[in-house]
Design an enzyme around this catalytic site. Sequence first.
Site, PDB file in Angstrom:
ATOM      1  N   VAL A   1       0.899  -1.120   0.154  1.00 35.19           N
ATOM      2  CA  VAL A   1       0.072  -0.032   0.061  1.00 35.19           C
ATOM      3  C   VAL A   1       0.690   1.253   0.069  1.00 35.19           C
ATOM      4  O   VAL A   1       0.745   2.116  -0.856  1.00 35.19           O
ATOM      5  CB  VAL A   1      -0.939  -0.073   1.042  1.00 35.19           C
ATOM      6  CG1 VAL A   1      -1.795   1.331   1.353  1.00 35.19           C
ATOM      7  CG2 VAL A   1      -1.922  -1.238   1.179  1.00 35.19           C
ATOM      8  N   CYS A   2       1.952   1.315   0.772  1.00 34.15           N
ATOM      9  CA  CYS A   2       2.783   2.439   0.855  1.00 34.15           C
ATOM     10  C   CYS A   2       3.452   2.770  -0.426  1.00 34.15           C
ATOM     11  O   CYS A   2       3.607   3.654  -0.855  1.00 34.15           O
ATOM     12  CB  CYS A   2       3.939   2.285   1.842  1.00 34.15           C
ATOM     13  SG  CYS A   2       3.365   1.985   3.524  1.00 34.15           S
ATOM     14  N   THR A   3       3.813   1.682  -1.135  1.00 25.39           N
ATOM     15  CA  THR A   3       4.707   1.649  -2.608  1.00 25.39           C
ATOM     16  C   THR A   3       3.439   2.505  -3.397  1.00 25.39           C
ATOM     17  O   THR A   3       3.941   3.364  -4.123  1.00 25.39           O
ATOM     18  CB  THR A   3       5.021   0.506  -2.830  1.00 25.39           C
ATOM     19  OG1 THR A   3       5.870  -0.231  -2.139  1.00 25.39           O
ATOM     20  CG2 THR A   3       5.555   0.784  -4.454  1.00 25.39           C
TER      21      THR A   3
END
Length: 224
Positions: A50-52
């Site tokens: 998700v962060c990517t």
Amino acid sequence: MAAERNEPLRLGSIAPNFQAETTGGPIDFHEFIGDDWVILFSHPEDYTPVCTTELGEMARLEPEFSKRGVKLIGLSANTLGSHEGWITDIKDVTGSQVTFPIIADKERKVAYLYDMIDYQDTTNVDEKGIAFTIRSVFFIDPKKTIRCILSYPASTGRNSAEILRVIQSLQTGDKHRVTTPINWVPGDDVIVHPSIQGDEATRLFPNLRAVKPYLRFTPLPEID
């Protein structure tokens, strides 16, 4: 053992200052803010799916923030070396190059200072059992005042369009002494602030449309 929680940060609080290492070099946060708006946003960990996607999208939109006088700065609970390798992955996955700084907060010092720690999901911890950060977003104005705070669980990616919309709303309100209604986007009518009454209201907003005495709409020139 988790650190004690600081006093909660509220809207109107002065953003706490700190010194940190970032992918753009060491910073003093208040000096970094300078005379600009800043969006500080945290991530649970590097090399996570998700962060990517979030970092890639924020990198893609950075010019939209920059032209509004807004600096972006990320935070993740890892080292500088980890961040640098992750930035390469983000470019590979999303096609966007992250150029704004990412804070290396392996010890969670900034995360605890800003109360970005996850107290809900007991699985959101590192190999030592230390809680990771949640997805916090702090909107900070040039006076270093916190104007808006958004918090998302680790499982939910943020809405980048909403982050941009919030900064547009805050800046529009400051400039024109107005508030923005539900689902507002630039170009929509705004609401005349209740403190503006009588002749001043009609002078400032000649196209004012009163629906109720307390609810008065007016158009504004569309901002970019």
